[in-house]
Design a protein around this motif. Structure first.
Motif, mmCIF file in Angstrom:
data_model
loop_
_atom_site.group_PDB
_atom_site.id
_atom_site.type_symbol
_atom_site.label_atom_id
_atom_site.label_comp_id
_atom_site.label_asym_id
_atom_site.label_seq_id
_atom_site.Cartn_x
_atom_site.Cartn_y
_atom_site.Cartn_z
ATOM 1 N N THR A 38 41.387 29.068 57.589
ATOM 2 C CA THR A 38 40.284 28.319 58.204
ATOM 3 C C THR A 38 38.919 28.758 57.680
ATOM 4 O O THR A 38 37.895 28.383 58.238
ATOM 5 N N ASP A 39 38.915 29.543 56.613
ATOM 6 C CA ASP A 39 37.684 29.973 55.950
ATOM 7 C C ASP A 39 36.814 30.904 56.789
ATOM 8 O O ASP A 39 35.630 31.066 56.503
ATOM 9 N N VAL A 40 37.392 31.523 57.807
ATOM 10 C CA VAL A 40 36.653 32.498 58.593
ATOM 11 C C VAL A 40 36.580 33.808 57.822
ATOM 12 O O VAL A 40 35.607 34.542 57.904
ATOM 13 N N PHE A 41 37.622 34.072 57.040
ATOM 14 C CA PHE A 41 37.751 35.319 56.293
ATOM 15 C C PHE A 41 38.079 34.986 54.847
ATOM 16 O O PHE A 41 38.936 34.144 54.584
ATOM 17 N N THR A 42 37.394 35.630 53.904
ATOM 18 C CA THR A 42 37.676 35.453 52.484
ATOM 19 C C THR A 42 38.541 36.614 52.020
ATOM 20 O O THR A 42 38.133 37.767 52.146
ATOM 21 N N PRO A 43 39.732 36.318 51.495
ATOM 22 C CA PRO A 43 40.627 37.408 51.094
ATOM 23 C C PRO A 43 40.119 38.143 49.856
ATOM 24 O O PRO A 43 39.473 37.549 48.994
ATOM 25 N N SER A 44 40.428 39.430 49.798
ATOM 26 C CA SER A 44 40.117 40.221 48.604
ATOM 27 C C SER A 44 41.006 39.744 47.471
ATOM 28 O O SER A 44 41.992 39.026 47.688
ATOM 29 N N PHE A 45 40.690 40.188 46.260
ATOM 30 C CA PHE A 45 41.526 39.824 45.121
ATOM 31 C C PHE A 45 42.944 40.353 45.317
ATOM 32 O O PHE A 45 43.914 39.663 45.019
ATOM 33 N N ALA A 46 43.058 41.562 45.835
ATOM 34 C CA ALA A 46 44.386 42.150 46.061
ATOM 35 C C ALA A 46 45.182 41.317 47.061
ATOM 36 O O ALA A 46 46.365 41.035 46.847
ATOM 37 N N MET A 47 44.536 40.904 48.157
ATOM 38 C CA MET A 47 45.218 40.080 49.160
ATOM 39 C C MET A 47 45.575 38.718 48.568
ATOM 40 O O MET A 47 46.673 38.207 48.792
ATOM 41 N N LEU A 48 44.680 38.139 47.803
ATOM 42 C CA LEU A 48 44.942 36.852 47.178
ATOM 43 C C LEU A 48 46.125 36.952 46.217
ATOM 44 O O LEU A 48 46.954 36.048 46.137
ATOM 45 N N SER A 49 46.223 38.060 45.529
ATOM 46 C CA SER A 49 47.345 38.288 44.618
ATOM 47 C C SER A 49 48.666 38.370 45.385
ATOM 48 O O SER A 49 49.677 37.800 44.970
ATOM 49 N N LEU A 50 48.660 39.060 46.522
ATOM 50 C CA LEU A 50 49.868 39.143 47.355
ATOM 51 C C LEU A 50 50.264 37.764 47.873
ATOM 52 O O LEU A 50 51.445 37.406 47.887
ATOM 53 N N ILE A 51 49.276 37.000 48.295
ATOM 54 C CA ILE A 51 49.540 35.652 48.806
ATOM 55 C C ILE A 51 50.105 34.771 47.699
ATOM 56 O O ILE A 51 51.081 34.043 47.903
ATOM 57 N N ALA A 52 49.506 34.839 46.511
ATOM 58 C CA ALA A 52 49.987 34.031 45.381
ATOM 59 C C ALA A 52 51.442 34.378 45.063
ATOM 60 O O ALA A 52 52.271 33.477 44.848
ATOM 61 N N ASP A 53 51.770 35.669 45.033
ATOM 62 C CA ASP A 53 53.155 36.076 44.773
ATOM 63 C C ASP A 53 54.091 35.553 45.856
ATOM 64 O O ASP A 53 55.171 35.050 45.563
ATOM 65 N N ALA A 54 53.675 35.665 47.108
ATOM 66 C CA ALA A 54 54.507 35.208 48.224
ATOM 67 C C ALA A 54 54.743 33.700 48.165
ATOM 68 O O ALA A 54 55.813 33.215 48.552
ATOM 69 N N LEU A 55 53.754 32.974 47.672
ATOM 70 C CA LEU A 55 53.857 31.513 47.606
ATOM 71 C C LEU A 55 54.345 31.034 46.238
ATOM 72 O O LEU A 55 54.366 29.836 45.971
ATOM 73 N N ASP A 56 54.717 31.973 45.384
ATOM 74 C CA ASP A 56 55.243 31.676 44.053
ATOM 75 C C ASP A 56 54.292 30.806 43.238
ATOM 76 O O ASP A 56 54.673 29.791 42.659
ATOM 77 N N THR A 57 53.029 31.219 43.245
ATOM 78 C CA THR A 57 52.011 30.520 42.475
ATOM 79 C C THR A 57 51.070 31.558 41.872
ATOM 80 O O THR A 57 51.385 32.730 41.860
ATOM 81 N N THR A 58 49.937 31.116 41.373
ATOM 82 C CA THR A 58 48.993 32.031 40.741
ATOM 83 C C THR A 58 47.694 32.110 41.527
ATOM 84 O O THR A 58 47.333 31.175 42.258
ATOM 85 N N VAL A 59 46.990 33.207 41.337
ATOM 86 C CA VAL A 59 45.673 33.377 41.952
ATOM 87 C C VAL A 59 44.732 32.292 41.421
ATOM 88 O O VAL A 59 43.947 31.716 42.173
ATOM 89 N N GLU A 60 44.855 31.999 40.136
ATOM 90 C CA GLU A 60 43.986 30.985 39.523
ATOM 91 C C GLU A 60 44.160 29.623 40.211
ATOM 92 O O GLU A 60 43.192 28.905 40.437
#
Length: 121
Positions: A38-60
């Motif tokens: 909901t855009d209340v919190f902006t994830p760090s690069f590390a968190m974004l990387s974990l999310i991308a891996d979990a969702l089988d996609t890329t940070v880009e």
């Protein structure tokens, strides 16, 4: 909403994951996932990387830098290891801006071990 928050939510729903399910995979809380979506919190690069891996996609993809959600493996013409990704370079630089190629290789190995054991360093 930002492109990142929209894509995280959309990708999570496509994977048929609940916010709690994604939170469990990335070792976070459902509330944190909700705040990211909901855009209340902006994830760090590390968190974004974990999310991308979990969702089988890329940070880009999650950041809107590409429209392709697919991971594409790096290919090296000489059969050696693929070159460092931008994320790996950023991690290595963050750890030590003067890291030698040998030290970067050690860092890559540590990251691979952490990914295999599902623990954070």
């Amino acid at each position: 909403m930002s492109v990142t928050s929209e894509r995280i939510k959309s990708s999570r729903q496509q994977k048929k994951l609940t916010q709690q399910g994604l939170a469990d995979i990335i070792n976070s809380s459902r509330g944190s996932v909700a705040k990211i979506e909901t855009d209340v919190f902006t994830p760090s690069f590390a968190m974004l990387s974990l999310i991308a891996d979990a969702l089988d996609t890329t940070v880009e993809y999650l950041q809107g830098k590409t429209d392709s959600p697919l991971k594409t493996p790096a290919v090296d013409d000489n059969g050696d290891e693929p070159p460092l990704t931008e994320g790996q370079k950023q991690v290595a630089y963050f750890i030590d801006p003067s890291a030698t190629p040998e030290e970067i290789e050690q860092i890559k190995k540590l990251v691979e071990i952490a990914k295999l054991s599902k623990h954070r360093l």
